[in-house]
Motif scaffolding. Sequence first.
Motif, PDB file in Angstrom:
ATOM      1  N   ALA A   1     -20.289   4.206   7.273  1.00  0.00           N
ATOM      2  CA  ALA A   1     -19.116   5.080   7.176  1.00  0.00           C
ATOM      3  C   ALA A   1     -18.826   5.358   5.707  1.00  0.00           C
ATOM      4  O   ALA A   1     -19.314   4.659   4.806  1.00  0.00           O
ATOM      5  N   LEU A   2     -18.029   6.379   5.474  1.00  0.00           N
ATOM      6  CA  LEU A   2     -17.520   6.617   4.132  1.00  0.00           C
ATOM      7  C   LEU A   2     -16.491   5.549   3.788  1.00  0.00           C
ATOM      8  O   LEU A   2     -15.752   5.089   4.661  1.00  0.00           O
ATOM      9  N   PRO A   3     -16.393   5.127   2.537  1.00  0.00           N
ATOM     10  CA  PRO A   3     -15.349   4.180   2.162  1.00  0.00           C
ATOM     11  C   PRO A   3     -13.965   4.803   2.337  1.00  0.00           C
ATOM     12  O   PRO A   3     -13.788   6.009   2.126  1.00  0.00           O
ATOM     13  N   GLY A   4     -13.003   3.996   2.693  1.00  0.00           N
ATOM     14  CA  GLY A   4     -11.647   4.492   2.870  1.00  0.00           C
ATOM     15  C   GLY A   4     -10.784   3.486   3.590  1.00  0.00           C
ATOM     16  O   GLY A   4     -11.214   2.375   3.895  1.00  0.00           O
ATOM     17  N   GLY A   5      -9.551   3.887   3.891  1.00  0.00           N
ATOM     18  CA  GLY A   5      -8.637   2.999   4.599  1.00  0.00           C
ATOM     19  C   GLY A   5      -7.253   3.608   4.698  1.00  0.00           C
ATOM     20  O   GLY A   5      -7.029   4.751   4.276  1.00  0.00           O
ATOM     21  N   PHE A   6      -6.331   2.851   5.255  1.00  0.00           N
ATOM     22  CA  PHE A   6      -4.976   3.333   5.497  1.00  0.00           C
ATOM     23  C   PHE A   6      -4.170   3.400   4.202  1.00  0.00           C
ATOM     24  O   PHE A   6      -4.316   2.553   3.309  1.00  0.00           O
ATOM     25  N   VAL A   7      -3.312   4.400   4.116  1.00  0.00           N
ATOM     26  CA  VAL A   7      -2.393   4.551   2.986  1.00  0.00           C
ATOM     27  C   VAL A   7      -1.221   3.601   3.196  1.00  0.00           C
ATOM     28  O   VAL A   7      -0.635   3.552   4.289  1.00  0.00           O
ATOM     29  N   LEU A   8      -0.869   2.834   2.187  1.00  0.00           N
ATOM     30  CA  LEU A   8       0.214   1.866   2.285  1.00  0.00           C
ATOM     31  C   LEU A   8       1.578   2.550   2.194  1.00  0.00           C
ATOM     32  O   LEU A   8       1.702   3.661   1.659  1.00  0.00           O
ATOM     33  N   ASP A   9       2.603   1.901   2.725  1.00  0.00           N
ATOM     34  CA  ASP A   9       3.963   2.437   2.633  1.00  0.00           C
ATOM     35  C   ASP A   9       4.342   2.649   1.169  1.00  0.00           C
ATOM     36  O   ASP A   9       4.167   1.763   0.328  1.00  0.00           O
ATOM     37  N   GLY A  10       4.858   3.832   0.868  1.00  0.00           N
ATOM     38  CA  GLY A  10       5.286   4.135  -0.480  1.00  0.00           C
ATOM     39  C   GLY A  10       4.165   4.424  -1.450  1.00  0.00           C
ATOM     40  O   GLY A  10       4.418   4.550  -2.654  1.00  0.00           O
ATOM     41  N   GLU A  11       2.936   4.551  -0.953  1.00  0.00           N
ATOM     42  CA  GLU A  11       1.781   4.760  -1.830  1.00  0.00           C
ATOM     43  C   GLU A  11       1.413   6.235  -1.889  1.00  0.00           C
ATOM     44  O   GLU A  11       1.353   6.922  -0.875  1.00  0.00           O
ATOM     45  N   ASP A  12       1.150   6.718  -3.079  1.00  0.00           N
ATOM     46  CA  ASP A  12       0.678   8.081  -3.276  1.00  0.00           C
ATOM     47  C   ASP A  12      -0.756   8.202  -2.769  1.00  0.00           C
ATOM     48  O   ASP A  12      -1.535   7.243  -2.814  1.00  0.00           O
ATOM     49  N   LEU A  13      -1.135   9.397  -2.293  1.00  0.00           N
ATOM     50  CA  LEU A  13      -2.476   9.590  -1.750  1.00  0.00           C
ATOM     51  C   LEU A  13      -3.557   9.334  -2.801  1.00  0.00           C
ATOM     52  O   LEU A  13      -4.566   8.673  -2.528  1.00  0.00           O
ATOM     53  N   ASP A  14      -3.359   9.885  -4.009  1.00  0.00           N
ATOM     54  CA  ASP A  14      -4.348   9.677  -5.061  1.00  0.00           C
ATOM     55  C   ASP A  14      -4.493   8.187  -5.388  1.00  0.00           C
ATOM     56  O   ASP A  14      -5.604   7.690  -5.594  1.00  0.00           O
ATOM     57  N   ALA A  15      -3.378   7.491  -5.437  1.00  0.00           N
ATOM     58  CA  ALA A  15      -3.421   6.061  -5.726  1.00  0.00           C
ATOM     59  C   ALA A  15      -4.140   5.303  -4.617  1.00  0.00           C
ATOM     60  O   ALA A  15      -4.882   4.348  -4.879  1.00  0.00           O
ATOM     61  N   ALA A  16      -3.945   5.730  -3.374  1.00  0.00           N
ATOM     62  CA  ALA A  16      -4.630   5.092  -2.249  1.00  0.00           C
ATOM     63  C   ALA A  16      -6.138   5.292  -2.350  1.00  0.00           C
ATOM     64  O   ALA A  16      -6.919   4.372  -2.063  1.00  0.00           O
ATOM     65  N   ALA A  17      -6.564   6.481  -2.745  1.00  0.00           N
ATOM     66  CA  ALA A  17      -7.991   6.752  -2.877  1.00  0.00           C
ATOM     67  C   ALA A  17      -8.615   5.857  -3.947  1.00  0.00           C
ATOM     68  O   ALA A  17      -9.693   5.280  -3.740  1.00  0.00           O
ATOM     69  N   VAL A  18      -7.946   5.720  -5.084  1.00  0.00           N
ATOM     70  CA  VAL A  18      -8.462   4.868  -6.154  1.00  0.00           C
ATOM     71  C   VAL A  18      -8.482   3.408  -5.713  1.00  0.00           C
ATOM     72  O   VAL A  18      -9.449   2.672  -5.962  1.00  0.00           O
ATOM     73  N   ARG A  19      -7.415   2.970  -5.038  1.00  0.00           N
ATOM     74  CA  ARG A  19      -7.357   1.570  -4.581  1.00  0.00           C
ATOM     75  C   ARG A  19      -8.477   1.263  -3.595  1.00  0.00           C
ATOM     76  O   ARG A  19      -9.149   0.224  -3.695  1.00  0.00           O
ATOM     77  N   GLU A  20      -8.691   2.144  -2.621  1.00  0.00           N
ATOM     78  CA  GLU A  20      -9.740   1.906  -1.639  1.00  0.00           C
ATOM     79  C   GLU A  20     -11.113   1.859  -2.283  1.00  0.00           C
ATOM     80  O   GLU A  20     -11.963   1.053  -1.905  1.00  0.00           O
ATOM     81  N   LEU A  21     -11.321   2.715  -3.254  1.00  0.00           N
ATOM     82  CA  LEU A  21     -12.602   2.709  -3.949  1.00  0.00           C
ATOM     83  C   LEU A  21     -12.846   1.368  -4.619  1.00  0.00           C
ATOM     84  O   LEU A  21     -13.929   0.775  -4.506  1.00  0.00           O
ATOM     85  N   ARG A  22     -11.850   0.866  -5.298  1.00  0.00           N
ATOM     86  CA  ARG A  22     -11.999  -0.406  -6.002  1.00  0.00           C
ATOM     87  C   ARG A  22     -12.142  -1.573  -5.035  1.00  0.00           C
ATOM     88  O   ARG A  22     -12.972  -2.466  -5.222  1.00  0.00           O
TER      89      ARG A  22
END
Length: 224
Positions: free
Chosen positions: A39-60
């Motif tokens: 699958a492509l890397p990814g995951g759920f966006v956390l409460d209060g989290e910006d989409l861009d920040a979620a993308a960077v967090r999941e990548l790391r």
Amino acid sequence: MTLNMAAVTVDLVLLTIRQGALQVLLIRRGIPPYQDRWALPGGFVLDGEDLDAAAVRELREETGLDPQAGHLEQLATYGTPGRDPRGRVVTVAYLALLPDLPAPTAGSDASGAEWRPCDVRDLAFDHDRILADGLERARAKLEYTPLATAFCPPEFTVAQLREVYETVWQTTLDPRNFHRKVTSAEGFVEPTGNTAIRDRGRPAQLYRRGPAALLHPPLLRPSR
């Protein structure tokens, strides 16, 4: 009126050029649904989290990689009912273009992470479609933006840049014509004043990405 709230995820189409081929970063899912499927890397966006920040967090978290070395942009939103067997899930996909990177390290809910050829099929969820959209976006943007330089080191030769276009577009370009277009396009690339030693012939001049956001005229992709 009752609102049926959908869960939101981010998915990442991460492309690089390794061993002369365009490759995508995939993770092997360690948990259901689609356990053991790529699958492509990814995951759920956390409460209060910006989409861009979620993308960077999941990548790391899932790969140990950082997008700061290349280019990251929002690709598209996917919300077809039934795309996720766990319920109503809408995903925002991101496209990243990165220079050649070492093998990633899997983490979180991934049992493995690898760079794989972009012709891979039968991915989990609707990731086949997302990958196809990411590839087409990358191929199109290379035609009218300087984003091909995101696959290159900070300093590169015109030949290295041409190899990026040939790899992504899956074609062969005339070296002299390409050199003329690249060096005459205002703001596309800038000479660094340094040179690279080649196996034969004169040292090759090194360039870096220029300030241009768009190419005028665009580099024409040969018909396939």
